[in-house]
Design a protein around this motif. Structure first.
Motif, PDB file in Angstrom:
ATOM      1  N   GLY A  20       0.844  -1.181   0.000  1.00  0.00           N
ATOM      2  CA  GLY A  20       0.000   0.000   0.000  1.00  0.00           C
ATOM      3  C   GLY A  20       0.881   1.232   0.000  1.00  0.00           C
ATOM      4  O   GLY A  20       2.036   1.180   0.439  1.00  0.00           O
ATOM      5  N   PRO A  21       0.365   2.376  -0.478  1.00  0.00           N
ATOM      6  CA  PRO A  21       1.194   3.572  -0.588  1.00  0.00           C
ATOM      7  C   PRO A  21       1.706   4.113   0.747  1.00  0.00           C
ATOM      8  O   PRO A  21       2.733   4.773   0.781  1.00  0.00           O
ATOM      9  CB  PRO A  21       0.281   4.581  -1.282  1.00  0.00           C
ATOM     10  N   ALA A  22       1.023   3.809   1.829  1.00  0.00           N
ATOM     11  CA  ALA A  22       1.437   4.323   3.134  1.00  0.00           C
ATOM     12  C   ALA A  22       2.124   3.269   3.996  1.00  0.00           C
ATOM     13  O   ALA A  22       2.391   3.503   5.169  1.00  0.00           O
ATOM     14  CB  ALA A  22       0.223   4.893   3.875  1.00  0.00           C
ATOM     15  N   ASP A  23       2.416   2.104   3.414  1.00  0.00           N
ATOM     16  CA  ASP A  23       3.038   1.028   4.190  1.00  0.00           C
ATOM     17  C   ASP A  23       4.404   1.427   4.723  1.00  0.00           C
ATOM     18  O   ASP A  23       5.150   2.170   4.094  1.00  0.00           O
ATOM     19  CB  ASP A  23       3.194  -0.236   3.340  1.00  0.00           C
ATOM     20  N   ARG A  24       4.692   0.889   5.887  1.00  0.00           N
ATOM     21  CA  ARG A  24       6.018   0.990   6.494  1.00  0.00           C
ATOM     22  C   ARG A  24       6.649  -0.380   6.310  1.00  0.00           C
ATOM     23  O   ARG A  24       6.147  -1.369   6.829  1.00  0.00           O
ATOM     24  CB  ARG A  24       5.891   1.345   7.966  1.00  0.00           C
ATOM     25  N   VAL A  25       7.732  -0.425   5.537  1.00  0.00           N
ATOM     26  CA  VAL A  25       8.296  -1.683   5.059  1.00  0.00           C
ATOM     27  C   VAL A  25       9.713  -1.869   5.589  1.00  0.00           C
ATOM     28  O   VAL A  25      10.484  -0.906   5.662  1.00  0.00           O
ATOM     29  CB  VAL A  25       8.321  -1.690   3.507  1.00  0.00           C
ATOM     30  N   LEU A  26      10.051  -3.100   5.934  1.00  0.00           N
ATOM     31  CA  LEU A  26      11.419  -3.468   6.306  1.00  0.00           C
ATOM     32  C   LEU A  26      11.911  -4.514   5.325  1.00  0.00           C
ATOM     33  O   LEU A  26      11.254  -5.539   5.120  1.00  0.00           O
ATOM     34  CB  LEU A  26      11.481  -4.047   7.721  1.00  0.00           C
ATOM     35  N   GLU A  27      13.077  -4.246   4.707  1.00  0.00           N
ATOM     36  CA  GLU A  27      13.727  -5.256   3.882  1.00  0.00           C
ATOM     37  C   GLU A  27      14.941  -5.786   4.630  1.00  0.00           C
ATOM     38  O   GLU A  27      15.792  -5.017   5.085  1.00  0.00           O
ATOM     39  CB  GLU A  27      14.185  -4.704   2.533  1.00  0.00           C
ATOM     40  N   ILE A  28      15.034  -7.100   4.717  1.00  0.00           N
ATOM     41  CA  ILE A  28      16.159  -7.770   5.357  1.00  0.00           C
ATOM     42  C   ILE A  28      17.100  -8.241   4.260  1.00  0.00           C
ATOM     43  O   ILE A  28      16.698  -9.009   3.385  1.00  0.00           O
ATOM     44  CB  ILE A  28      15.669  -8.962   6.197  1.00  0.00           C
ATOM     45  N   GLY A  29      18.336  -7.766   4.290  1.00  0.00           N
ATOM     46  CA  GLY A  29      19.317  -8.156   3.283  1.00  0.00           C
ATOM     47  C   GLY A  29      19.117  -7.400   1.985  1.00  0.00           C
ATOM     48  O   GLY A  29      18.886  -7.976   0.937  1.00  0.00           O
ATOM     49  N   CYS A  30      19.239  -6.084   2.045  1.00  0.00           N
ATOM     50  CA  CYS A  30      18.903  -5.236   0.892  1.00  0.00           C
ATOM     51  C   CYS A  30      19.930  -5.252  -0.228  1.00  0.00           C
ATOM     52  O   CYS A  30      19.652  -4.774  -1.328  1.00  0.00           O
ATOM     53  CB  CYS A  30      18.669  -3.802   1.335  1.00  0.00           C
ATOM     54  N   ALA A  90       6.645  -1.349  14.366  1.00  0.00           N
ATOM     55  CA  ALA A  90       7.160  -0.303  13.472  1.00  0.00           C
ATOM     56  C   ALA A  90       6.873  -0.546  11.992  1.00  0.00           C
ATOM     57  O   ALA A  90       6.934   0.388  11.198  1.00  0.00           O
ATOM     58  CB  ALA A  90       8.668  -0.140  13.674  1.00  0.00           C
ATOM     59  N   PHE A  91       6.542  -1.783  11.605  1.00  0.00           N
ATOM     60  CA  PHE A  91       6.417  -2.097  10.185  1.00  0.00           C
ATOM     61  C   PHE A  91       5.104  -2.803   9.864  1.00  0.00           C
ATOM     62  O   PHE A  91       4.618  -3.615  10.652  1.00  0.00           O
ATOM     63  CB  PHE A  91       7.592  -2.985   9.731  1.00  0.00           C
ATOM     64  N   ASP A  92       4.570  -2.489   8.690  1.00  0.00           N
ATOM     65  CA  ASP A  92       3.371  -3.160   8.188  1.00  0.00           C
ATOM     66  C   ASP A  92       3.740  -4.402   7.393  1.00  0.00           C
ATOM     67  O   ASP A  92       2.955  -5.357   7.336  1.00  0.00           O
ATOM     68  CB  ASP A  92       2.569  -2.206   7.280  1.00  0.00           C
ATOM     69  N   GLN A  93       4.898  -4.364   6.735  1.00  0.00           N
ATOM     70  CA  GLN A  93       5.356  -5.494   5.933  1.00  0.00           C
ATOM     71  C   GLN A  93       6.866  -5.645   6.111  1.00  0.00           C
ATOM     72  O   GLN A  93       7.590  -4.656   6.148  1.00  0.00           O
ATOM     73  CB  GLN A  93       5.023  -5.283   4.452  1.00  0.00           C
ATOM     74  N   VAL A  94       7.296  -6.886   6.204  1.00  0.00           N
ATOM     75  CA  VAL A  94       8.717  -7.225   6.289  1.00  0.00           C
ATOM     76  C   VAL A  94       8.977  -8.256   5.205  1.00  0.00           C
ATOM     77  O   VAL A  94       8.184  -9.189   5.030  1.00  0.00           O
ATOM     78  CB  VAL A  94       9.076  -7.811   7.674  1.00  0.00           C
ATOM     79  N   PHE A  95      10.085  -8.070   4.465  1.00  0.00           N
ATOM     80  CA  PHE A  95      10.403  -9.049   3.435  1.00  0.00           C
ATOM     81  C   PHE A  95      11.895  -9.295   3.332  1.00  0.00           C
ATOM     82  O   PHE A  95      12.710  -8.479   3.749  1.00  0.00           O
ATOM     83  CB  PHE A  95       9.817  -8.641   2.072  1.00  0.00           C
ATOM     84  N   ALA A  96      12.199 -10.468   2.767  1.00  0.00           N
ATOM     85  CA  ALA A  96      13.580 -10.867   2.511  1.00  0.00           C
ATOM     86  C   ALA A  96      13.583 -11.699   1.240  1.00  0.00           C
ATOM     87  O   ALA A  96      12.678 -12.512   1.021  1.00  0.00           O
ATOM     88  CB  ALA A  96      14.129 -11.682   3.673  1.00  0.00           C
TER      89      ALA A  96
END
Length: 170
Positions: A20-30, A90-96
């Protein structure tokens, strides 16, 4: 210097997350920041925080995403997942993508951290581009029980062409 071509696995992964446009996202291993750039294209008011244990990788990611970093849309940290410190929820979505720790050993400690960092109802996305169908099937079988054991509800598991385990924080 022009940015390197974006790998197809990253394009597919970002598309599959349904950001979503307002999501707070964390990427692990960018890595060098290719997925950061793709996520930033989808955000309007949201943010992406990306971590990698390699200083060289995060420096390249910052260079690739200079405008997003300057605007505060992207924040990059050189840190290992187990050493990162983020606020609860702190995050809405986390991905790796292609982060092997989630399937080569018990990821219990890391999943407990991610569970704390995800907002209620937040989603976890784990992706791999496996070398062949047998390895993809192995990953798709190994990861869901580990994720479930740490209190996540596994919503989807796909094994082709990209392994994707999507889980929601319970």
């Amino acid at each position: 210097m022009p940015a390197a071509a974006t790998p197809d696995r990253l394009v597919r992964a970002v598309e599959m997350m349904g950001l979503g446009p307002a999501d707070r996202v964390l990427e692990i291993g960018c890595g060098r920041g290719a997925a950061v750039a793709l996520v930033c294209e989808r955000l309007a008011g949201g943010t992406i925080t990306a971590i990698d244990r390699s200083h060289t990788a995060t420096a390249a990611a910052k260079e690739r995403n200079t405008a997003a970093v300057a605007a505060g849309t992207a924040v990059l940290h050189t840190t290992a997942l187990e050493d990162a410190a983020f606020e609860d929820g702190a995050f809405d979505q986390v991905f790796a993508v292609n982060v092997n720790l989630f399937w080569v050993r018990s990821p219990a400690r890391e999943l407990r951290l991610i569970s704390r960092w995800l907002a209620p109802g937040g989603r976890l996305h784990l992706f791999w581009q496996a070398p062949g169908e047998a390895k993809a099937a192995e990953i798709a079988v190994k990861v869901p029980p580990a994720v479930t054991a740490e209190g996540f509800h596994v919503e989807t598991v796909t094994a082709s062409p990209l392994v994707h385990v999507q889980a929601r924080r319970s």
